[in-house]
Design a protein around this motif. Sequence first.
Motif, mmCIF file in Angstrom:
data_model
loop_
_atom_site.group_PDB
_atom_site.id
_atom_site.type_symbol
_atom_site.label_atom_id
_atom_site.label_comp_id
_atom_site.label_asym_id
_atom_site.label_seq_id
_atom_site.Cartn_x
_atom_site.Cartn_y
_atom_site.Cartn_z
ATOM 1 N N MET A 1 0.812 -1.221 0.000
ATOM 2 C CA MET A 1 0.000 0.000 0.000
ATOM 3 C C MET A 1 0.849 1.277 0.000
ATOM 4 O O MET A 1 0.318 2.355 0.213
ATOM 5 C CB MET A 1 -0.928 0.013 1.216
ATOM 6 N N ARG A 2 2.127 1.149 -0.261
ATOM 7 C CA ARG A 2 2.992 2.335 -0.286
ATOM 8 C C ARG A 2 2.604 3.231 -1.458
ATOM 9 O O ARG A 2 2.499 2.774 -2.585
ATOM 10 C CB ARG A 2 4.440 1.911 -0.411
ATOM 11 N N ASP A 3 2.392 4.495 -1.174
ATOM 12 C CA ASP A 3 2.014 5.505 -2.169
ATOM 13 C C ASP A 3 0.760 5.111 -2.947
ATOM 14 O O ASP A 3 0.658 5.355 -4.148
ATOM 15 C CB ASP A 3 3.160 5.773 -3.151
ATOM 16 N N VAL A 4 -0.197 4.502 -2.274
ATOM 17 C CA VAL A 4 -1.401 4.019 -2.941
ATOM 18 C C VAL A 4 -2.213 5.171 -3.530
ATOM 19 O O VAL A 4 -2.830 5.024 -4.587
ATOM 20 C CB VAL A 4 -2.250 3.137 -1.988
ATOM 21 N N LEU A 5 -2.191 6.326 -2.895
ATOM 22 C CA LEU A 5 -2.960 7.463 -3.407
ATOM 23 C C LEU A 5 -2.263 8.168 -4.566
ATOM 24 O O LEU A 5 -2.900 8.903 -5.316
ATOM 25 C CB LEU A 5 -3.239 8.465 -2.285
ATOM 26 N N LYS A 6 -0.985 7.941 -4.736
ATOM 27 C CA LYS A 6 -0.214 8.617 -5.793
ATOM 28 C C LYS A 6 -0.070 7.790 -7.056
ATOM 29 O O LYS A 6 0.364 8.304 -8.076
ATOM 30 C CB LYS A 6 1.181 8.965 -5.262
ATOM 31 N N ARG A 7 -0.406 6.512 -6.993
ATOM 32 C CA ARG A 7 -0.217 5.628 -8.142
ATOM 33 C C ARG A 7 -1.283 5.857 -9.198
ATOM 34 O O ARG A 7 -2.436 6.142 -8.884
ATOM 35 C CB ARG A 7 -0.285 4.163 -7.715
ATOM 36 N N GLY A 8 -0.886 5.641 -10.440
ATOM 37 C CA GLY A 8 -1.830 5.699 -11.536
ATOM 38 C C GLY A 8 -2.557 4.372 -11.696
ATOM 39 O O GLY A 8 -2.298 3.404 -10.977
ATOM 40 N N PHE A 9 -3.451 4.309 -12.682
ATOM 41 C CA PHE A 9 -4.261 3.108 -12.869
ATOM 42 C C PHE A 9 -3.426 1.914 -13.336
ATOM 43 O O PHE A 9 -3.643 0.788 -12.895
ATOM 44 C CB PHE A 9 -5.390 3.378 -13.864
ATOM 45 N N TYR A 10 -2.483 2.148 -14.228
ATOM 46 C CA TYR A 10 -1.654 1.053 -14.743
ATOM 47 C C TYR A 10 -0.763 0.484 -13.636
ATOM 48 O O TYR A 10 -0.656 -0.741 -13.480
ATOM 49 C CB TYR A 10 -0.805 1.537 -15.918
ATOM 50 N N VAL A 11 -0.136 1.346 -12.867
ATOM 51 C CA VAL A 11 0.716 0.887 -11.767
ATOM 52 C C VAL A 11 -0.129 0.169 -10.725
ATOM 53 O O VAL A 11 0.302 -0.830 -10.135
ATOM 54 C CB VAL A 11 1.484 2.078 -11.143
#
Length: 135
Positions: A66-76
């Motif tokens: 869940m690291r940087d879950v809010l910053k990730r894009g849809f593909y990542v």
Amino acid sequence: MYKRNAQGWTRNIGFILLDEICLQMVFIAAAYIRQGLFVYSSPLYRMMSLNLILIDALVLIFNNSMRDVLKRGFYVEILKSFQHSLFVFAISNIYMFATQSGDAYSRIILFLTFILHFMFGYVLRVICKVILIRV
């Protein structure tokens, strides 16, 4: 006056709990689809359900899923969801192999759990991210 921000996995405890709930719902659905049984009525599958909770929590914490879950894009996010589901599936299979209990469990139920956990886990993460970003 000075509020300390949560560090590490505790910052994403909401996502972790939602993922645990999603995994249990998917496990129940997979068992019902395959054998038409309620998972918690069988002591064998009840134990596997508890093992899945533990395995999922350990993978979430140690893999830092869940690291940087809010910053990730849809593909990542698709890649991270697939990686997380794959780790949970692989460790549960290793557990069954190590305890020599693979004959007792339906591998199709675990495979369906893996597929459904990937799909619904991804959708759940995206919905939660959209809600949290807009609020």
